[in-house]
Design a protein around this motif. Sequence first.
Motif, PDB file in Angstrom:
ATOM      1  N   SER A 298       0.833  -1.204   0.000  1.00 23.09           N
ATOM      2  CA  SER A 298       0.000   0.000   0.000  1.00 23.09           C
ATOM      3  C   SER A 298       0.865   1.251   0.000  1.00 23.09           C
ATOM      4  O   SER A 298       0.551   2.256  -0.653  1.00 23.09           O
ATOM      5  CB  SER A 298      -0.948   0.000   1.201  1.00 23.09           C
ATOM      6  OG  SER A 298      -0.215  -0.017   2.417  1.00 23.09           O
ATOM      7  N   SER A 302       1.104   4.212  -2.889  1.00 28.64           N
ATOM      8  CA  SER A 302       0.960   5.619  -2.532  1.00 28.64           C
ATOM      9  C   SER A 302       2.164   6.440  -2.991  1.00 28.64           C
ATOM     10  O   SER A 302       2.003   7.524  -3.560  1.00 28.64           O
ATOM     11  CB  SER A 302       0.789   5.746  -1.019  1.00 28.64           C
ATOM     12  OG  SER A 302       0.749   7.100  -0.623  1.00 28.64           O
ATOM     13  N   ASN A 306       1.885   9.404  -5.811  1.00 26.13           N
ATOM     14  CA  ASN A 306       2.222  10.775  -5.441  1.00 26.13           C
ATOM     15  C   ASN A 306       3.421  11.297  -6.219  1.00 26.13           C
ATOM     16  O   ASN A 306       3.491  12.489  -6.540  1.00 26.13           O
ATOM     17  CB  ASN A 306       2.512  10.857  -3.940  1.00 26.13           C
ATOM     18  CG  ASN A 306       1.281  10.628  -3.105  1.00 26.13           C
ATOM     19  OD1 ASN A 306       0.166  10.891  -3.548  1.00 26.13           O
ATOM     20  ND2 ASN A 306       1.463  10.121  -1.891  1.00 26.13           N
ATOM     21  N   CYS A 357      -6.365   6.029  -8.667  1.00 28.11           N
ATOM     22  CA  CYS A 357      -5.516   7.047  -9.281  1.00 28.11           C
ATOM     23  C   CYS A 357      -5.554   6.926 -10.804  1.00 28.11           C
ATOM     24  O   CYS A 357      -5.572   7.927 -11.515  1.00 28.11           O
ATOM     25  CB  CYS A 357      -4.090   6.914  -8.765  1.00 28.11           C
ATOM     26  SG  CYS A 357      -2.988   8.243  -9.293  1.00 28.11           S
TER      27      CYS A 357
END
Length: 654
Positions: A298, A302, A306, A357
């Motif tokens: 996870s 992320s 980002n 995303c």
Amino acid sequence: MEKNHHLPEKSFSFRKGIDDDEETNSAADASEDIDRFLSNLSSVPKQDKEGGDDHNEEQDKEHVPVVTGVEIPGCLEKYLDFVEEEFSKHETPESKVKGYQPTEDDATYLKSVERISKLYSNLSGAFKLDSDQGPLINRIGRIQQRVMSYIEDEFRNLLEDSKVVIEPDHQKQDHQGSSDHCELPQSGDQSNPNPENDFPGYPQEVLTLLTKIAKEMISGGFESECCEVYMITRRNVIEESLKQIGFEKISIDDVHKMHWESLEREIPSWIKAFKQCARVYFPGERKLVDAIFSGFPSLSDSLFSNLTRGVVIQLLNFAEAVAISKRSQEKLFKFLDIYETLRDDLPAIDSLFPEECANELRAETTTARCRIGETAICIFCDLENSIKSDTSKTPVPGGAVHPLTRYTMNYLKLTCEYKDTVEQVFKDHSKIERADSTSRPRNYEGGGDSQNYNNNDENQSPFAAQLMRVMALLDANLEAKSKLYKDISLSCIFMMNNGRYMLQKIKGSAEIHQVMGDTWCRKRSSDLRNYHKNYQRETWTKLLGCLNHEGLMVNGKVVKPVLKERFKSFNAMFDEIHRTQGAWVVSDEQLQSELRVSISAVVIPAYRSFMGRFSQYLDPGRQTEKYIKFQSEDIETYIDELFDGNPTSMARRR
């Protein structure tokens, strides 16, 4: 009364000959003892701090489970001394230089980091900081901060220093004039035959060490510091790589302020940057983050999202800024290049991101692509207005190909080189035409003016229908311009020149020929033949009237005054034709040759026959010279001088 915590004797077995008061002889011995202590500690049952029911509400807020029966081994202080001494060596200025490579000591000091983190975690949970063990726990905490700071620096240095340097030859080919630089491997780089199997610039031993450091930092409670270092360092790498291939950050406002010539130079760099991100940089970043944070999926998702999302948004902002810039015809092909890049490289980016995303970026990319597509359609349809607005009343000298014809046909030819893309753009992004606009595609399902050329194609695409409409408008415009010529023959030459130019452009391009079709080409060829016939009739049929036998014979005798007038009229008319039409222009060599051959085939046999029959009736000498100025060979020579755009007086030549 303070509770006395002791481990059951059977649960702890230090090395033979070592008890709580006996010092260890080496760091290795101390490490083994601490490992044994931590192993036994993990199996001891826990109870709540200040157990029982006597704790108050304030104590309940600090409800922390503790390990029961804990007795600190005497070797711990000595072990901490060893650790501090060892890390003091690592913290020397020499160890901070960039370019550090993994050594055999890495596993040792990372194991020490792990022990310190476990000691602090377990003991701070077992004892209150204001207990007798508080100073010891604070010391362990300080050491942990120190060693974490050190490995954080190492993490940063390793990330910064292990990048792939492109070979000079490859680099020069990719980006002329740039200096030596570090960059992620390029797709298809011959010096790296399998770039898709490599991580972006990190040898396996470095990658392994990065993975271990990340694990220790996260496990030790320093996840945010680890992630921050990773994000900053890798973002800098991507930005530097994009810079090296020519793409600089440009704000939307800056794009709007740029002249098209400057903006046009930026678009190829943008395209290269987008493709590199989709095909090289982002796949490399995905592999890298998954490897370094392999135990934390996870977190890996992320970090990748980002890190790369901002780059994608930056690239899309540029595309959208271009899309809403002032429209002009020369921008179409760059718009189509941008559209193809967004269309072709989105799937590669899509597959790398987590679903949420990916959906967001897909929507952003689709919006940018739609704006580019809709603007491209408007630009192409503006070609209608440019044709309609060309109402110049000045005819092109010599009946040459009109600049509007050249511009329009070359524009259409270049557009049709993007045929598949333009077809898709018209299919996916055409909007309902506004009632007050001529800049939208008409006849969406075909028909209208285009049916004159291709009325058998019921499935004509929106783009083909629009192209046919443009051709019909160009035809009408040229027809109007041909009427600016007072000489009908020159008007025919003008239409032949322009018609032949259009036909040759279409036949010379498989893409545009496929759109226009054979029906259009056949009709255009037929039109050319008709203009040719009209030209012959207006110019040469009148000349041949001078060679008419009618009226020359009366009672079986040649009337010499009439004969002289016929020769005189022929000479004057042919001289005028040569002088005038020598200045006319037929730039297409094949058309020029066809015209000359057809003229010679009509004029020379008729003149030769007339000469052969009637020249004998003129008195030899001065009279013959006065009225017979051309031999058949002269006529042929003068015809071959027509349409060169270079008027020559036959009188001067003679």
